[in-house]
Design an enzyme around this catalytic site. Structure first.
Site, PDB file in Angstrom:
ATOM      1  N   GLU A 293      27.553  91.758  56.844  1.00  0.00           N
ATOM      2  CA  GLU A 293      28.448  91.535  57.974  1.00  0.00           C
ATOM      3  C   GLU A 293      29.848  92.098  57.748  1.00  0.00           C
ATOM      4  O   GLU A 293      30.489  92.591  58.687  1.00  0.00           O
ATOM      5  CB  GLU A 293      28.513  90.035  58.283  1.00  0.00           C
ATOM      6  CG  GLU A 293      27.265  89.477  58.959  1.00  0.00           C
ATOM      7  CD  GLU A 293      26.097  89.263  57.998  1.00  0.00           C
ATOM      8  OE1 GLU A 293      24.969  89.024  58.475  1.00  0.00           O
ATOM      9  OE2 GLU A 293      26.316  89.332  56.757  1.00  0.00           O
TER      10      GLU A 293
ATOM     11  N   PHE B 255      23.959  86.265  64.253  1.00  0.00           N
ATOM     12  CA  PHE B 255      24.131  84.837  64.512  1.00  0.00           C
ATOM     13  C   PHE B 255      25.520  84.431  64.045  1.00  0.00           C
ATOM     14  O   PHE B 255      25.983  84.874  62.993  1.00  0.00           O
ATOM     15  CB  PHE B 255      23.086  83.994  63.759  1.00  0.00           C
ATOM     16  CG  PHE B 255      21.689  84.130  64.279  1.00  0.00           C
ATOM     17  CD1 PHE B 255      21.235  83.334  65.319  1.00  0.00           C
ATOM     18  CD2 PHE B 255      20.821  85.058  63.729  1.00  0.00           C
ATOM     19  CE1 PHE B 255      19.945  83.458  65.800  1.00  0.00           C
ATOM     20  CE2 PHE B 255      19.527  85.194  64.203  1.00  0.00           C
ATOM     21  CZ  PHE B 255      19.087  84.395  65.250  1.00  0.00           C
TER      22      PHE B 255
ATOM     23  N   ASP C 209      26.388  81.897  62.628  1.00  0.00           N
ATOM     24  CA  ASP C 209      26.288  81.250  61.319  1.00  0.00           C
ATOM     25  C   ASP C 209      26.421  82.248  60.166  1.00  0.00           C
ATOM     26  O   ASP C 209      26.642  81.844  59.021  1.00  0.00           O
ATOM     27  CB  ASP C 209      24.948  80.528  61.208  1.00  0.00           C
ATOM     28  CG  ASP C 209      24.651  79.715  62.460  1.00  0.00           C
ATOM     29  OD1 ASP C 209      24.787  78.489  62.421  1.00  0.00           O
ATOM     30  OD2 ASP C 209      24.290  80.325  63.494  1.00  0.00           O
TER      31      ASP C 209
ATOM     32  N   HIS D 215      21.402  78.611  62.241  1.00  0.00           N
ATOM     33  CA  HIS D 215      21.169  79.383  63.463  1.00  0.00           C
ATOM     34  C   HIS D 215      21.667  78.650  64.709  1.00  0.00           C
ATOM     35  O   HIS D 215      21.375  79.088  65.820  1.00  0.00           O
ATOM     36  CB  HIS D 215      19.673  79.681  63.642  1.00  0.00           C
ATOM     37  CG  HIS D 215      19.117  80.596  62.599  1.00  0.00           C
ATOM     38  ND1 HIS D 215      18.708  80.158  61.372  1.00  0.00           N
ATOM     39  CD2 HIS D 215      18.923  81.938  62.605  1.00  0.00           C
ATOM     40  CE1 HIS D 215      18.265  81.178  60.655  1.00  0.00           C
ATOM     41  NE2 HIS D 215      18.396  82.275  61.374  1.00  0.00           N
TER      42      HIS D 215
END
Length: 694
Positions: free
Chosen positions: A426, A449, A451, A496
């Site tokens: 990410e 997501f 999260d 999630h």
């Protein structure tokens, strides 16, 4: 500066070396003057580039200011001087002058930034500049093949320079940057200046081997090791390294041995952890002294001329220091300038009646992405799984387009250069977007997501969000980060189903959209692509395919301004302030109460900025307010709204400000547990009845 041609006449080469000797003296005296200013309390921090001068000046002879792009770190003073930053400008930053062109007094000294020279505004975070540098080089390739992109310029043989200390190579973002630069064969010159220490931590405590050995197995990466104390070796090996990158054959990593004769900064005393013999050895290998001796031996310099050059350099720096002390400091009221800016969008009214098909929230986002990419070739969509398929098989398979299908068809419609998959990393995704945004593109990064956004937190907070403010408005970061968020799907569990928008709302410089219905998703996403600052576009997963939030696709010119909420229901007895999936749960609760309950629901639509005026207007009318959201109760964004109402609307309140939110836990997997954690329709109805009876 043009590439060093080492086969040019010997005298001409020595003339350049002589000029660089003079610049090295200026660099060192800038360090010394800043130290003096700090001791006089005229500057407030100091960190030096001493010992790095020969490396940086030798490399600069092969680099081109305003043509190449630069992501330096705080020891790159000599490079900045060689590129065209003046001692006056450097010392402006040291004293925090309002006219400081790098930051207007907002950043520490030696945090370089110059739009004119393509020196990208620098942060203090070690190695965080590596991923934006890769994104910058990636953008150069894209722009170079599309020469008519608005506001974008690139050259066929430009390169991106990024530097860091040996200690910073322990950071994961450095390795992520190497991964992408080599996989894509990008024109990036990584310069690792190894002075043996990361503050007091020896390089031997950082790695099992020198960095030039650790990276040897990376395919496509050329590795050059050099003595950065030896100007002439740097000229020879540096020119070769730069030529390799300019030729388009891929990135190069320069590992250069340098010295650190001064402490890490004036906040550090290296005598506490370095023995005298080691410091004596540093002085014996001072690169300025070594260059002077070589020039004298070559007959290009005499001791008398060297001394005269020292006097001239010291006087020029002294004159600059005297000048900056007379300059005005920034005014206190200026601190709120250049935090963030939203485009001037005419407030959207309800879109005109349309016979267009009613579409889902997820489909509205998908169609808007297609629409905006067709409108603006600067937009590129990338992330994990966002592409349809590998180009080799795309004609043989249906295609994916993200785990929720939101980017389906983008790769087929716009090609692999505009919709593509990234590594499962990410920080890599967001950092590359930052670098592309610096070049004028409009990257659209996807985090699969919410999260999993945390590995990207450094890039979002340290690099993207601070860009406009830290550069005093000189640089901006126009990027959209789409993130699937929230629960109510059941089975998503801890990793999630979370909401956490309040954490990002706390960061100045970020814009946050959180639509609840199809038409608002389209209108806000259109606006997001027109913003010059980073936008977090939060898409609630539960809302993607629902029936209750469908709308006809609004016309292309229908845009929703950030900071404007919407009335969902009107009433005069109690106000509900909410956003995301809880908007529709509030509607269901109001339906259960009956049409005459007098409940007014406000959908904020954006969290940063949020519509204070609409909330105040409603509370003044109703006298009661319930703040409802899916994030945890403690420090959820509802606390900010409740505090605002208490501060600004207290005299109109007929009851305490109520909040209803998730429990202060994570979201659970088992459905009954999730139901107990997240606000349900029955919970909302219960609290509204209690408020109405107060």
């Amino acid at each position: 500066m043009q590439d060093a041609a080492l086969d040019r006449p010997h005298d001409a080469f020595l003339d350049e070396a002589l000029d660089d000797f003079g610049l090295s003296l200026v660099s060192r005296f800038c360090d010394d003057r800043e130290i003096a200013l700090r001791q006089q309390n005229r500057a407030f921090f100091q960190i030096s580039g001493a010992g790095h001068e020969a490396l940086l000046l030798g490399l600069a002879r092969s680099l081109r200011p305003g043509y190449d792009w630069f992501f330096p770190y705080y020891r790159d003073r000599a490079l900045a001087l060689a590129l065209g930053v003046t001692p006056l400008e450097m010392l402006m930053q040291a004293v925090g002058a309002a006219a400081d062109p790098a930051s207007g007094g907002r950043q520490m000294p030696c945090h370089w930034g110059s739009v004119r020279l393509n020196i990208v505004s620098q942060t203090s975070v070690t190695a965080s500049q590596c991923l934006p540098a890769v994104g910058c080089a990636e953008a150069a390739r894209y722009i170079g093949r599309r020469p008519n992109l608005d506001g974008c310029v690139a050259y066929g043989d430009e390169l991106t320079y990024v530097s860091l200390g040996e200690g910073a190579t322990a950071e994961g973002e450095f390795w992520e940057a190497l991964n992408t630069a080599t996989r894509l064969h990008l024109p990036v010159l990584f310069v690792v200046a190894d002075n043996g220490y990361a503050i007091s931590v020896r390089s031997t405590d950082q790695h099992p081997a020198p960095i030039s050995e650790m990276v040897r197995g990376i395919r496509g990466l050329r590795v050059v090791k050099m003595d950065g104390r030896d100007y002439f070796e740097v000229r020879r090996k540096g020119a070769s390294a730069v030529a390799h990158v300019r030729a388009g054959t891929g990135p190069c990593l320069v590992h250069a041995l340098v010295t650190r004769p001064y402490s890490h900064s004036l906040s550090d005393d290296q005598k506490k952890y370095r023995v005298p013999e080691e410091l004596d050895d540093e002085r014996e290998h001072d690169p300025i002294t070594a260059l002077e001796q070589r020039l004298i031996a070559a007959g290009a310099l005499t001791p008398e001329t060297a001394e005269r050059m020292r006097v001239e350099a010291k006087e020029s720096v002294s004159a600059a220091a005297n000048a900056v002390l007379e300059l005005p400091r920034p005014t206190p009221v200026s601190v709120v300038d250049h935090v963030v800016a939203t485009p001037a969008i005419i407030e959207a009214t309800d879109p005109p009646e349309s016979d267009a098909d009613v579409i889902t929230y997820g489909e509205a986002i998908r169609l808007t992405l297609h629409e905006q990419m067709a409108r603006d070739e600067r937009i590129r969509v990338f992330g994990e799984d966002v592409a349809d398929a590998d180009p080799d098989v795309i004609d043989e398979v249906p295609g994916k387009g993200g785990v929720f299908g939101i980017t389906f068809g983008l790769q087929r419609a716009f090609g692999d250069a505009r919709c593509f998959n990234t590594p499962l990393a990410e920080a890599n995704i967001v950092g590359r977007a930052v670098g592309q945004a610096m070049r004028g593109l409009r990257p659209c990064a996807e985090i699969q997501f919410f999260d999993y956004v945390w590995p990207a937190m450094n890039q979002l907070r340290s690099e993207a969000a601070t860009t406009r403010w830290r550069s005093n408005g000189a640089f901006t970061c126009p990027m959209v980060v789409r993130i699937a968020i929230g629960g109510y799907l059941q089975g998503g569990a801890t990793f999630h189903s979370q909401s956490g928008e309040s954490i990002f709302a706390h960061i100045p410089g970020l814009l946050i959209a959180f639509p609840s219905r199809a038409r608002d998703a389209a209108g806000l996403l259109r606006t997001a692509f027109r913003c010059d600052d980073p936008v977090l576009f939060l898409e609630h997963k539960h809302l993607y395919r629902q029936g209750y939030n469908r709308d006809p696709m609004p016309p292309p010119d229908w845009l929703v301004p950030f900071g404007r909420g919407a009335y969902v229901t009107r009433g005069d007895r109690v106000t509900v302030v909410t956003w995301g999936a809880t908007v529709h749960r509030a509607q269901a609760a109001v339906s259960a109460l009956g049409a005459d309950a007098g409940v007014e629901i406000i959908d904020l639509r954006t969290i940063a900025p949020w519509d204070r005026e609409m909330v105040a207007e409603s509370v003044r009318k109703t006298g009661r307010v319930l703040v409802l959201h899916e994030d945890t109760l403690t420090c959820g964004f509802g606390a900010e709204i409740a505090a605002f109402v208490a501060d600004e609307c207290f005299e109109y309140l007929d009851a305490p400000v109520w909040r209803l939110a998730a429990t202060d836990t994570f979201c659970a997997y088992e459905p009954q547990l999730e139901n107990a954690i997240l606000p349900q329709i029955a919970d909302i109805e219960r609290d509204l009845r209690a408020l109405l009876a107060y």
